[in-house]
Design a protein around this motif. Sequence first.
Motif, PDB file in Angstrom:
ATOM      1  N   LYS A 228       0.843  -1.203   0.000  1.00  0.00           N
ATOM      2  CA  LYS A 228       0.000   0.000   0.000  1.00  0.00           C
ATOM      3  C   LYS A 228       0.872   1.244   0.000  1.00  0.00           C
ATOM      4  CE  LYS A 228      -3.932  -1.856   2.515  1.00  0.00           C
ATOM      5  NZ  LYS A 228      -4.602  -1.876   3.807  1.00  0.00           N
ATOM      6  N   SER A 229       0.255   2.348  -0.326  1.00  0.00           N
ATOM      7  CA  SER A 229       1.013   3.589  -0.317  1.00  0.00           C
ATOM      8  C   SER A 229       1.157   4.081   1.124  1.00  0.00           C
ATOM      9  CB  SER A 229       0.298   4.618  -1.183  1.00  0.00           C
ATOM     10  OG  SER A 229       0.419   5.884  -0.598  1.00  0.00           O
ATOM     11  N   GLN A 230       2.367   4.509   1.415  1.00  0.00           N
ATOM     12  CA  GLN A 230       2.715   4.910   2.768  1.00  0.00           C
ATOM     13  C   GLN A 230       1.755   5.964   3.331  1.00  0.00           C
ATOM     14  OE1 GLN A 230       6.816   5.795   2.581  1.00  0.00           O
ATOM     15  NE2 GLN A 230       6.977   6.309   4.746  1.00  0.00           N
ATOM     16  N   ALA A 231       1.336   6.872   2.466  1.00  0.00           N
ATOM     17  CA  ALA A 231       0.480   7.975   2.911  1.00  0.00           C
ATOM     18  C   ALA A 231      -0.874   7.482   3.424  1.00  0.00           C
ATOM     19  CB  ALA A 231       0.280   8.955   1.766  1.00  0.00           C
ATOM     20  N   GLU A 232      -1.261   6.286   2.999  1.00  0.00           N
ATOM     21  CA  GLU A 232      -2.581   5.786   3.382  1.00  0.00           C
ATOM     22  C   GLU A 232      -2.551   4.925   4.642  1.00  0.00           C
ATOM     23  OE1 GLU A 232      -4.008   3.587   0.041  1.00  0.00           O
ATOM     24  OE2 GLU A 232      -3.768   5.313  -1.293  1.00  0.00           O
ATOM     25  N   ILE A 233      -1.373   4.731   5.196  1.00  0.00           N
ATOM     26  CA  ILE A 233      -1.270   3.787   6.320  1.00  0.00           C
ATOM     27  C   ILE A 233      -1.125   4.536   7.645  1.00  0.00           C
ATOM     28  CG2 ILE A 233      -0.069   1.739   7.151  1.00  0.00           C
ATOM     29  CD1 ILE A 233       1.121   1.424   4.370  1.00  0.00           C
ATOM     30  N   THR A 234      -1.912   4.128   8.616  1.00  0.00           N
ATOM     31  CA  THR A 234      -1.789   4.753   9.935  1.00  0.00           C
ATOM     32  C   THR A 234      -0.765   3.980  10.774  1.00  0.00           C
ATOM     33  OG1 THR A 234      -3.479   3.330  10.908  1.00  0.00           O
ATOM     34  CG2 THR A 234      -4.231   5.390   9.888  1.00  0.00           C
ATOM     35  N   ASP A 235      -0.293   4.611  11.831  1.00  0.00           N
ATOM     36  CA  ASP A 235       0.655   3.953  12.741  1.00  0.00           C
ATOM     37  C   ASP A 235       0.064   2.664  13.302  1.00  0.00           C
ATOM     38  OD1 ASP A 235       2.297   6.011  12.239  1.00  0.00           O
ATOM     39  OD2 ASP A 235       2.332   6.812  14.306  1.00  0.00           O
ATOM     40  N   GLU A 236      -1.225   2.726  13.617  1.00  0.00           N
ATOM     41  CA  GLU A 236      -1.885   1.539  14.178  1.00  0.00           C
ATOM     42  C   GLU A 236      -1.801   0.365  13.204  1.00  0.00           C
ATOM     43  OE1 GLU A 236      -3.385   4.615  14.352  1.00  0.00           O
ATOM     44  OE2 GLU A 236      -2.748   4.774  16.447  1.00  0.00           O
ATOM     45  N   GLU A 237      -1.969   0.692  11.918  1.00  0.00           N
ATOM     46  CA  GLU A 237      -1.918  -0.382  10.925  1.00  0.00           C
ATOM     47  C   GLU A 237      -0.525  -1.002  10.833  1.00  0.00           C
ATOM     48  OE1 GLU A 237      -4.988   0.263   7.361  1.00  0.00           O
ATOM     49  OE2 GLU A 237      -3.869   2.086   7.871  1.00  0.00           O
ATOM     50  N   TYR A 238       0.489  -0.145  10.926  1.00  0.00           N
ATOM     51  CA  TYR A 238       1.861  -0.682  10.905  1.00  0.00           C
ATOM     52  C   TYR A 238       2.069  -1.615  12.091  1.00  0.00           C
ATOM     53  CZ  TYR A 238       3.704   2.326   7.180  1.00  0.00           C
ATOM     54  OH  TYR A 238       3.962   2.917   5.974  1.00  0.00           O
ATOM     55  N   LEU A 239       1.607  -1.170  13.269  1.00  0.00           N
ATOM     56  CA  LEU A 239       1.806  -1.985  14.466  1.00  0.00           C
ATOM     57  C   LEU A 239       0.999  -3.289  14.404  1.00  0.00           C
ATOM     58  CD1 LEU A 239       1.860   0.855  17.143  1.00  0.00           C
ATOM     59  CD2 LEU A 239       3.786  -0.552  16.373  1.00  0.00           C
ATOM     60  N   GLU A 240      -0.174  -3.190  13.838  1.00  0.00           N
ATOM     61  CA  GLU A 240      -1.008  -4.367  13.685  1.00  0.00           C
ATOM     62  C   GLU A 240      -0.338  -5.391  12.750  1.00  0.00           C
ATOM     63  OE1 GLU A 240      -5.229  -4.444  11.941  1.00  0.00           O
ATOM     64  OE2 GLU A 240      -5.227  -2.918  13.530  1.00  0.00           O
TER      65      GLU A 240
END
Length: 611
Positions: A228-240
């Motif tokens: 996915k594009s970095q701009a569309e990802i929240t911190d929570e999603e990265y941690l998940e």
Amino acid sequence: MAEVKDKTDQIEQGNISVHTENIFPIIKKSLYSDHEIFLRELVSNAVDATKKIHHLASIGKYKDEIGDSKIVVEIDKESKTITIKDSGIGLDAEEVRKYINQVAFSGAEEFVKKFKNVKSRDEIIGQFGLGFYSAFMVADKVELISKSYKKNQKGVRWTCDGSTSYTLENYKRKERGTTIILHVAEDSEEFLESARIRGILDKYCKFLPYEIEFEEKVINKTLPLWKKSQAEITDEEYLEFFKELYPFSEEPLFWIHLNVDYPFDLTGILFFPKLRKEMEVRKDRIQLYSRQVFITDNLEDIVPEYLGLLQGVIDSPNIPLNVSRSFLQTDANVRKISNYISKKVAEKLKELFKEDREKFSEKWADIEVFIKYGMISDDKFYERVEDACLLRNVKDEFYTIQEYKEKIRENQTDKDENLVILYASDKDSQNSFIRSAEKKGYDVLVMNSLIDAHFLTTLERKWEKTSWKRVDSESIDKLIPKDETSVSTLTEEQEKDIIGIYKELAGENDVVRAEALGQEELPVVIIRPEFFRRMREQAMLGGMPNDFGDQINVLVNTSHPLAEGLLNKEGDARREMAGQLLSLAKLSQGLLTGEALTNFVEQSVEMISKN
Ligand code: ADP
């Protein structure tokens, strides 16, 4: 099954041309522990075929409905089969001859040749895509039923029982795509267990780009986070996502989203773990994918060891997997990829440092191992990250390398213009030395980890005219030799006497020296010369016997009034006093333990009671 076999429609029976005799038994035996990859290979082929039909549709070369693109994996315990179904481009008879009989077979043949040449089986396990023929690792008969996307092409059925002969016939089939049916061999019946298949799919197919269905459930995420594009990802999603990859790992400190398409193709997310225990063997390692197919999490020799401390996912079709590990080390693409990762990581570290220096310093304990390890082992990384590398002193103040050199330049340059950097490896046991250094206005760094010993030799090598000395490696005057000298109040004769007194008390290997250390220093000081200590540490690290002994030097401070005081005493009183002073010196270095410590305490009480 909807497909009806039309027996009258046999096209041919033939032999696959083989150059290597008995290729199947070799395929079967060679990768015993890795038989499971057959599923990765067959599902990947199904994904590729699906991708192709989508591509043809997108460029207008296929105008019909694409329909559902789900790939279905089924097991049937009764008939002992595993089936993989796709709705991809399919194959016509000509293509079966070309791709299955020839391309796939030559791939398998090549594999067997390579396999015979590798020294260690581990070199290819889990790396090599054996392709279609890996089916024969678990099946004694394979059926391929297919219908091409091309108009006016009949369906075909190909079978092969693991020998070099095959049959090819026309087959009535309406829907586009390919079905592979594996008739599972007796020794591979474990693959008829649903838990086993689910496990394999979960390992290799979790992030494939088209839905994979097993037992009526879709097992994958078709758009993994790194795509996915970095701009569309929240911190929570990265941690998940991190949790999904490493359910038992501690939360990462930060992460880097990688995305490059030139000069090589690479996407991924690297997570930066807390690395307090430097020697910890990492189980949760970086996972390598090629076009969203899991390949391996053993990146040894593929990326430098310090980068291997990171976690996350790298996805690149440019990493050649069908070669041995030793080849990978010198492969230009692999080197470029390593270099790119190292650059991105260094950039990220610098960015974090610039953004919020205070926060960066707070995290330092968790990231220093990585940074130092990288700086030691990779000169390029050293240069890239140097500005964000911090040095911490005993007062817990952080400095960049440049700032630190400036800070100490004036006061800690010795008479030969060398910059002397003082450090303590243990703030507590070296406290008296730290204090002496501070009295002189010197600054003392903390270098207390195993990696620090190597790190400071790297810095010493890189920086001109600097030397690193542990605070207890010399008397304070000699640590940073300057032209000024303290004066001894003793005569030469008296100095000899006083050395004699302590020689009797000190250990066999210990050196005793008389030195004018200044009135403010203790009457007796114990030091551990830098050279011998480092030799010893290195020998110990290398697992060699410690031949250097624990050499300590006893410095008798001739400018202290107690030096004369001692010479004025005689006999037992003299020995007792010297013993007490030596014990105090040892005590302040943490060297007085066990019986010696108990005796010292008892004697002290006795002495106090006498007065
Ligand atoms: P590779 O995939 O590396 O080319 P394989 O041995 O896995 O080698 O497959 C050989 C060829 O057979 C593929 O390149 C492809 O053209 C064809 N093929 C295999 N599986 C399928 C499938 N499910 N649908 C269409 N074509 C396939």
